[in-house]
Scaffold this active site. Structure first.
Site, PDB file in Angstrom:
ATOM      1  N   THR A   1       4.444   2.827   5.733  1.00  0.00           N
ATOM      2  CA  THR A   1       3.044   2.383   5.730  1.00  0.00           C
ATOM      3  C   THR A   1       2.239   3.287   6.650  1.00  0.00           C
ATOM      4  O   THR A   1       2.741   3.695   7.707  1.00  0.00           O
ATOM      5  CB  THR A   1       2.886   0.919   6.195  1.00  0.00           C
ATOM      6  OG1 THR A   1       1.518   0.702   6.599  1.00  0.00           O
ATOM      7  CG2 THR A   1       3.762   0.559   7.384  1.00  0.00           C
TER       8      THR A   1
ATOM      9  N   ASP B   1       5.909  -4.667   6.249  1.00  0.00           N
ATOM     10  CA  ASP B   1       6.401  -6.008   6.589  1.00  0.00           C
ATOM     11  C   ASP B   1       6.352  -6.994   5.419  1.00  0.00           C
ATOM     12  O   ASP B   1       7.281  -7.768   5.200  1.00  0.00           O
ATOM     13  CB  ASP B   1       5.539  -6.596   7.720  1.00  0.00           C
ATOM     14  CG  ASP B   1       6.077  -6.186   9.083  1.00  0.00           C
ATOM     15  OD1 ASP B   1       7.167  -5.577   9.139  1.00  0.00           O
ATOM     16  OD2 ASP B   1       5.395  -6.481  10.084  1.00  0.00           O
TER      17      ASP B   1
ATOM     18  N   ASP C   1       2.628  -0.281  11.688  1.00  0.00           N
ATOM     19  CA  ASP C   1       2.573  -1.611  12.311  1.00  0.00           C
ATOM     20  C   ASP C   1       3.908  -2.357  12.232  1.00  0.00           C
ATOM     21  O   ASP C   1       3.949  -3.573  12.368  1.00  0.00           O
ATOM     22  CB  ASP C   1       1.468  -2.453  11.646  1.00  0.00           C
ATOM     23  CG  ASP C   1       1.689  -2.614  10.146  1.00  0.00           C
ATOM     24  OD1 ASP C   1       2.571  -1.926   9.581  1.00  0.00           O
ATOM     25  OD2 ASP C   1       0.979  -3.424   9.530  1.00  0.00           O
TER      26      ASP C   1
ATOM     27  N   ARG D   1       0.671  -4.914  -4.987  1.00  0.00           N
ATOM     28  CA  ARG D   1       0.749  -6.109  -4.130  1.00  0.00           C
ATOM     29  C   ARG D   1       0.981  -7.256  -5.117  1.00  0.00           C
ATOM     30  O   ARG D   1       0.258  -7.382  -6.099  1.00  0.00           O
ATOM     31  CB  ARG D   1      -0.553  -6.288  -3.364  1.00  0.00           C
ATOM     32  CG  ARG D   1      -0.877  -5.064  -2.480  1.00  0.00           C
ATOM     33  CD  ARG D   1      -1.893  -5.402  -1.422  1.00  0.00           C
ATOM     34  NE  ARG D   1      -2.426  -4.205  -0.774  1.00  0.00           N
ATOM     35  CZ  ARG D   1      -1.845  -3.585   0.257  1.00  0.00           C
ATOM     36  NH1 ARG D   1      -0.703  -4.048   0.728  1.00  0.00           N
ATOM     37  NH2 ARG D   1      -2.392  -2.525   0.792  1.00  0.00           N
TER      38      ARG D   1
ATOM     39  N   ASP E   1      -0.090   2.362   8.391  1.00  0.00           N
ATOM     40  CA  ASP E   1      -0.597   1.577   9.528  1.00  0.00           C
ATOM     41  C   ASP E   1       0.297   1.691  10.775  1.00  0.00           C
ATOM     42  O   ASP E   1      -0.140   1.384  11.874  1.00  0.00           O
ATOM     43  CB  ASP E   1      -0.694   0.093   9.141  1.00  0.00           C
ATOM     44  CG  ASP E   1      -1.641  -0.131   7.981  1.00  0.00           C
ATOM     45  OD1 ASP E   1      -2.552   0.695   7.798  1.00  0.00           O
ATOM     46  OD2 ASP E   1      -1.466  -1.129   7.254  1.00  0.00           O
TER      47      ASP E   1
ATOM     48  N   ARG F   1      -5.338  -1.798   9.274  1.00  0.00           N
ATOM     49  CA  ARG F   1      -5.236  -3.257   9.129  1.00  0.00           C
ATOM     50  C   ARG F   1      -5.282  -3.937  10.497  1.00  0.00           C
ATOM     51  O   ARG F   1      -6.308  -3.866  11.156  1.00  0.00           O
ATOM     52  CB  ARG F   1      -3.955  -3.619   8.370  1.00  0.00           C
ATOM     53  CG  ARG F   1      -4.042  -4.953   7.671  1.00  0.00           C
ATOM     54  CD  ARG F   1      -2.738  -5.300   7.027  1.00  0.00           C
ATOM     55  NE  ARG F   1      -2.490  -4.566   5.818  1.00  0.00           N
ATOM     56  CZ  ARG F   1      -2.731  -5.022   4.604  1.00  0.00           C
ATOM     57  NH1 ARG F   1      -3.229  -6.206   4.434  1.00  0.00           N
ATOM     58  NH2 ARG F   1      -2.473  -4.292   3.550  1.00  0.00           N
TER      59      ARG F   1
ATOM     60  N   GLY G   1       0.849  -1.202   0.000  1.00  0.00           N
ATOM     61  CA  GLY G   1       0.000   0.000   0.000  1.00  0.00           C
ATOM     62  C   GLY G   1       0.876   1.241   0.000  1.00  0.00           C
ATOM     63  O   GLY G   1       1.836   1.324   0.765  1.00  0.00           O
TER      64      GLY G   1
HETATM   65  O1  F6P Z   1      -1.479  -1.175   4.596  1.00  0.00           O
HETATM   66  C1  F6P Z   1      -2.080   0.016   4.233  1.00  0.00           C
HETATM   67  C2  F6P Z   1      -3.562  -0.161   4.031  1.00  0.00           C
HETATM   68  O2  F6P Z   1      -4.104   1.077   3.627  1.00  0.00           O
HETATM   69  C3  F6P Z   1      -4.324  -0.711   5.232  1.00  0.00           C
HETATM   70  O3  F6P Z   1      -4.596   0.276   6.188  1.00  0.00           O
HETATM   71  C4  F6P Z   1      -5.547  -1.268   4.564  1.00  0.00           C
HETATM   72  O4  F6P Z   1      -6.081  -2.342   5.311  1.00  0.00           O
HETATM   73  C5  F6P Z   1      -5.019  -1.783   3.252  1.00  0.00           C
HETATM   74  O5  F6P Z   1      -3.803  -1.101   3.010  1.00  0.00           O
HETATM   75  C6  F6P Z   1      -5.943  -1.578   2.078  1.00  0.00           C
HETATM   76  O6  F6P Z   1      -5.372  -2.190   0.990  1.00  0.00           O
HETATM   77  P1  F6P Z   1      -5.846  -1.977  -0.503  1.00  0.00           P
HETATM   78  O7  F6P Z   1      -5.408  -0.618  -0.952  1.00  0.00           O
HETATM   79  O8  F6P Z   1      -5.165  -3.068  -1.252  1.00  0.00           O
HETATM   80  O9  F6P Z   1      -7.342  -2.074  -0.507  1.00  0.00           O
END
Ligand code: F6P
Length: 319
Positions: free
Chosen positions: A125, A103, A129, A72, A127, A171, A11
């Site tokens: 990120t 991570d 995390d 991803r 998050d 997340r 992300g």
């Molecule tokens: O890891 C960053 C994040 O924005 C999280 O907060 C969220 O759960 C996820 O990515 C959303 O992913 P995507 O953009 O693939 O929907």
């Protein structure tokens, strides 16, 4: 080392561009050539790699997202894909790689490190995390965005004597919810660390209205519960109109704020410095004001500490 490459993965996070800019400029400083990889590990295995010059990185210090694109790419877990990526780097004589991401991205980076590419991870990120750093690039910008949005919700919530239930991202990590909850003075927060207890949540909102407050704010980390259903349940139990708002991907965009820019610049410079010394297998972290380095194995096996004192603040200050 003469040639290094950079990719952004997972992300996106505000501040990734700042890091790319600092990598290119530091590479010039240390006498190395920088290459960009399009769309993360996908571009690395599809040979989408190009020279990154000073020109590519002018006027991006204040741009959100990532000029390199991100993806991803679960296929990168397969060794055959990793070997193709190594080959693509080797045929250009690129010996070092900087992976900007979370991570999941570090696992890909660790695999490349084991296959002989000197690889450095920069934590980015929204998050926050990543256990090996107090703060990741992008977290504070996303937090500012969440706080600004919730402040706006408070205006309308106050006017109408309503309760606002706000879902933030994160997340499996409650930091965005926790920090936003403190910054907006929310009645209650629900995060992976607190767990979700419907009756307790409703009771806290009720208590707040019983103390003659005109409005209430509940901040909830994504995936904890259905915020639309929770809003209905709060409305039924308190008789105060309640609305749910999901902040969603707006939290990922926007101009990186100052701290994220400083963090991204310092971490990026350290990464290039380490590569200039032919060092790899490192994740950069900021801990108690200082930059630190960990091997991928150390960084990925660390456990995050729950900031319990900060959680205490939310309950303590609502009286
Ligand atoms: O890891 C960053 C994040 O924005 C999280 O907060 C969220 O759960 C996820 O990515 C959303 O992913 P995507 O953009 O693939 O929907």
């Amino acid at each position: 080392m003469k040639k290094i490459a950079v990719l952004t993965s997972g992300g996106d996070a505000p501040g990734m561009n700042v890091a790319i800019r600092a990598i290119v400029r530091s590479a010039i400083h240390y006498g190395m050539e920088a290459y960009g990889v399009q769309d993360g590990f996908k571009g690395l295995s599809e040979n989408d790699i190009f020279p990154l010059t000073r020109k590519h990185v002018t006027r991006i210090i204040n741009r959100g997202g990532t000029i390199l694109g991100s993806a991803r790419y679960p296929e990168f877990k397969e060794e055959k894909t990793q070997l193709i990526a190594v080959e693509n780097l080797k045929k250009r004589d690129i010996e070092g790689l900087i992976v900007i991401g979370g991570d999941g991205s570090f696992r890909g980076a660790q695999a490349l490190s084991k296959l002989g590419i000197r690889t450095i991870g920069l934590p980015a990120t929204i998050d926050n995390d990543i256990a090996s750093t107090d703060y990741s690039i992008g977290f504070f910008t996303a937090l500012d965005t969440a706080v600004e949005s919730i402040d706006k919700l408070r205006d309308t919530s106050f006017s109408h004597q309503r309760c606002s239930v706000v879902e933030v991202m994160g997340r499996h990590c409650g930091d965005l919810g926790l920090y936003a909850g403190i910054a907006v003075g929310s009645e209650f927060i629900v995060t992976p660390e607190t767990g979700f207890d419907k009756s307790k949540t409703i009771a806290e909102v009720k208590k707040s209205f019983d103390r003659n407050k005109r409005h209430a704010i509940v901040v909830v980390t994504e995936n904890m519960t259905d915020v639309h259903q929770l809003a209905k349940d709060i409305e039924k139990a308190t008789t105060h109109e309640t609305r749910a708002t999901v902040l969603g991907h707006v939290q990922r965009g926007g101009t990186p704020q100052a701290f994220d820019r400083v963090l991204a610049t310092e971490m990026a410079e350290r990464a290039v410095y380490l590569l200039s010394k032919s060092l790899g297998d490192k994740v950069i972290g900021l801990n108690r004001k200082d930059l630190e380095e960990f091997s991928f194995e150390e960084a990925l096996s660390m456990k995050r500490e729950t900031p319990s004192k900060r959680y205490g603040l939310v309950g303590q200050l609502k009286n």
